[in-house]
Design a protein around this motif. Structure first.
Motif, PDB file in Angstrom:
ATOM      1  N   LEU A 274       0.830  -1.203   0.000  1.00  0.00           N
ATOM      2  CA  LEU A 274       0.000   0.000   0.000  1.00  0.00           C
ATOM      3  C   LEU A 274       0.863   1.251   0.000  1.00  0.00           C
ATOM      4  O   LEU A 274       0.585   2.207  -0.734  1.00  0.00           O
ATOM      5  CB  LEU A 274      -0.927  -0.016   1.215  1.00  0.00           C
ATOM      6  N   LEU A 275       1.927   1.242   0.814  1.00  0.00           N
ATOM      7  CA  LEU A 275       2.814   2.404   0.861  1.00  0.00           C
ATOM      8  C   LEU A 275       3.475   2.628  -0.489  1.00  0.00           C
ATOM      9  O   LEU A 275       3.557   3.766  -0.974  1.00  0.00           O
ATOM     10  CB  LEU A 275       3.879   2.196   1.943  1.00  0.00           C
ATOM     11  N   ALA A 276       3.951   1.555  -1.118  1.00  0.00           N
ATOM     12  CA  ALA A 276       4.583   1.676  -2.432  1.00  0.00           C
ATOM     13  C   ALA A 276       3.599   2.227  -3.458  1.00  0.00           C
ATOM     14  O   ALA A 276       3.960   3.067  -4.296  1.00  0.00           O
ATOM     15  CB  ALA A 276       5.115   0.317  -2.883  1.00  0.00           C
ATOM     16  N   LEU A 277       2.358   1.769  -3.393  1.00  0.00           N
ATOM     17  CA  LEU A 277       1.339   2.236  -4.328  1.00  0.00           C
ATOM     18  C   LEU A 277       1.059   3.720  -4.126  1.00  0.00           C
ATOM     19  O   LEU A 277       0.982   4.493  -5.099  1.00  0.00           O
ATOM     20  CB  LEU A 277       0.053   1.421  -4.131  1.00  0.00           C
ATOM     21  N   ILE A 278       0.912   4.127  -2.867  1.00  0.00           N
ATOM     22  CA  ILE A 278       0.595   5.522  -2.566  1.00  0.00           C
ATOM     23  C   ILE A 278       1.707   6.461  -3.031  1.00  0.00           C
ATOM     24  O   ILE A 278       1.446   7.471  -3.705  1.00  0.00           O
ATOM     25  CB  ILE A 278       0.341   5.696  -1.054  1.00  0.00           C
ATOM     26  N   VAL A 279       2.960   6.142  -2.675  1.00  0.00           N
ATOM     27  CA  VAL A 279       4.044   7.073  -3.001  1.00  0.00           C
ATOM     28  C   VAL A 279       4.325   7.124  -4.494  1.00  0.00           C
ATOM     29  O   VAL A 279       4.841   8.130  -4.997  1.00  0.00           O
ATOM     30  CB  VAL A 279       5.335   6.725  -2.228  1.00  0.00           C
ATOM     31  N   ASN A 280       3.982   6.069  -5.221  1.00  0.00           N
ATOM     32  CA  ASN A 280       4.231   6.082  -6.663  1.00  0.00           C
ATOM     33  C   ASN A 280       3.082   6.682  -7.465  1.00  0.00           C
ATOM     34  O   ASN A 280       3.295   7.157  -8.584  1.00  0.00           O
ATOM     35  CB  ASN A 280       4.525   4.662  -7.160  1.00  0.00           C
ATOM     36  N   LEU A 281       1.881   6.698  -6.903  1.00  0.00           N
ATOM     37  CA  LEU A 281       0.736   7.246  -7.628  1.00  0.00           C
ATOM     38  C   LEU A 281       0.518   8.728  -7.365  1.00  0.00           C
ATOM     39  O   LEU A 281       0.129   9.478  -8.264  1.00  0.00           O
ATOM     40  CB  LEU A 281      -0.536   6.474  -7.266  1.00  0.00           C
ATOM     41  N   LEU A 282       0.765   9.166  -6.128  1.00  0.00           N
ATOM     42  CA  LEU A 282       0.445  10.544  -5.759  1.00  0.00           C
ATOM     43  C   LEU A 282       1.613  11.482  -6.031  1.00  0.00           C
ATOM     44  O   LEU A 282       2.776  11.107  -5.888  1.00  0.00           O
ATOM     45  CB  LEU A 282       0.079  10.620  -4.274  1.00  0.00           C
ATOM     46  N   PRO A 283       1.300  12.732  -6.407  1.00  0.00           N
ATOM     47  CA  PRO A 283       2.370  13.731  -6.555  1.00  0.00           C
ATOM     48  C   PRO A 283       2.946  14.102  -5.198  1.00  0.00           C
ATOM     49  O   PRO A 283       2.292  13.931  -4.160  1.00  0.00           O
ATOM     50  CB  PRO A 283       1.646  14.918  -7.202  1.00  0.00           C
ATOM     51  N   TYR A 284       4.154  14.643  -5.207  1.00  0.00           N
ATOM     52  CA  TYR A 284       4.831  14.934  -3.942  1.00  0.00           C
ATOM     53  C   TYR A 284       4.028  15.896  -3.075  1.00  0.00           C
ATOM     54  O   TYR A 284       4.001  15.743  -1.846  1.00  0.00           O
ATOM     55  CB  TYR A 284       6.221  15.510  -4.207  1.00  0.00           C
ATOM     56  N   ALA A 285       3.388  16.887  -3.672  1.00  0.00           N
ATOM     57  CA  ALA A 285       2.634  17.878  -2.891  1.00  0.00           C
ATOM     58  C   ALA A 285       1.550  17.208  -2.055  1.00  0.00           C
ATOM     59  O   ALA A 285       1.336  17.564  -0.880  1.00  0.00           O
ATOM     60  CB  ALA A 285       2.019  18.923  -3.812  1.00  0.00           C
ATOM     61  N   LEU A 286       0.880  16.221  -2.615  1.00  0.00           N
ATOM     62  CA  LEU A 286      -0.146  15.499  -1.868  1.00  0.00           C
ATOM     63  C   LEU A 286       0.480  14.570  -0.830  1.00  0.00           C
ATOM     64  O   LEU A 286      -0.058  14.398   0.271  1.00  0.00           O
ATOM     65  CB  LEU A 286      -1.044  14.713  -2.823  1.00  0.00           C
TER      66      LEU A 286
END
Length: 254
Positions: free
Chosen positions: A6-18
């Motif tokens: 889940l962490l890998a998915l979140i950090v790779n899908l979302l832009p840094y600002a989010l």
């Protein structure tokens, strides 16, 4: 494993600002359940900064929790982002000391600030072409250990078991860099008491001196801090082994 996925998915899908807003939001939310940790942080800050008001101390504690939440996101960024994306958040400041010692095949004890974004800092030096060895403790869970080891050895970094001092000394004698946290504990017999902010006697370790003068290496302070633009400024610009104290008081002499 599901949590890492889940962490890998979140950090790779979302832009840094989010990711920044998410991480700090998680940290602020966690503060509701971190009563004891908040009390410890508050007391430490009161001792270090007696001139600060209770309101200032509370603001420091809240900011620390927010950054602790962001540290989870930063770990995900370090372990799971591809190199091309990771490079976008780095700002290379002055790292001339490391480059000079690299050219001279001189081993370096890279004393890094034990900040919450340490994972990013360690990979950043490797991405900038200056990988090193890091001291770490293997995890008892094989799945977690696999992910942790893989994440911390990106871009050429390597790991040494944290109590294997002989290997640490050997790699520096061979001209490599050792990432070192000066607050790592190597036991009471390797500790001294020194002033720290407003506290007259605070326990710290002599590990830096032991490693440096056993291996005959250079000592370089390194840092990586997130700036207001969400970039990480990486610096290692001075070599301090000539000024570093070679004789340390024993614990009984404080």
């Amino acid at each position: 494993m599901d949590s890492f996925g889940l962490l890998a998915l979140i950090v790779n899908l979302l832009p840094y600002a989010l990711l920044f807003k998410l991480g700090r939001g998680l940290g602020k939310f966690a503060m509701r359940f971190g009563g004891k940790r908040a009390q410890i942080a508050r007391r430490n800050l009161e001792l270090a900064f007696p001139e600060k008001s209770p309101q200032d101390i509370d603001a420091f504690v809240e900011e620390n929790f927010k950054n602790s939440g962001m540290a989870l996101i930063e770990t995900g960024i370090t372990w799971f982002w591809p190199t091309w994306r990771f490079k976008r958040i780095l700002v290379e400041k002055d790292i001339s000391a490391l480059k000079q010692h690299e050219a001279n095949n001189k081993g370096v004890l890279l004393c890094c600030v034990h900040a919450l974004n340490l994972e990013i800092t360690a990979r950043a030096f490797a991405v900038l072409g200056l990988p090193g060895y890091g001291a770490y403790r293997p995890h008892s869970n094989p799945a977690y250990e696999f992910i942790q080891y893989r994440g911390r050895t990106r871009n050429g970094n390597k790991l040494i078991y944290r109590t294997d001092l002989k290997s640490m000394i050997r790699v520096m004698r061979q001209g490599h860099r050792l990432f070192y946290l000066p607050d790592q504990d190597y036991g009471h017999n390797k500790s001294v008491f020194v002033p720290f902010f407003a506290v007259e006697e605070t326990c710290t370790t002599t590990g830096t001196s032991i490693l440096a003068y056993t291996s005959k290496c250079a000592i370089v302070p390194g840092s990586g801090f997130r700036n207001a633009d969400g970039k990480y400024e990486i610096m290692a610009d001075i070599s301090i082994e000539d000024e570093y104290p070679k004789k340390m008081k024993s614990p009984q002499q404080h």
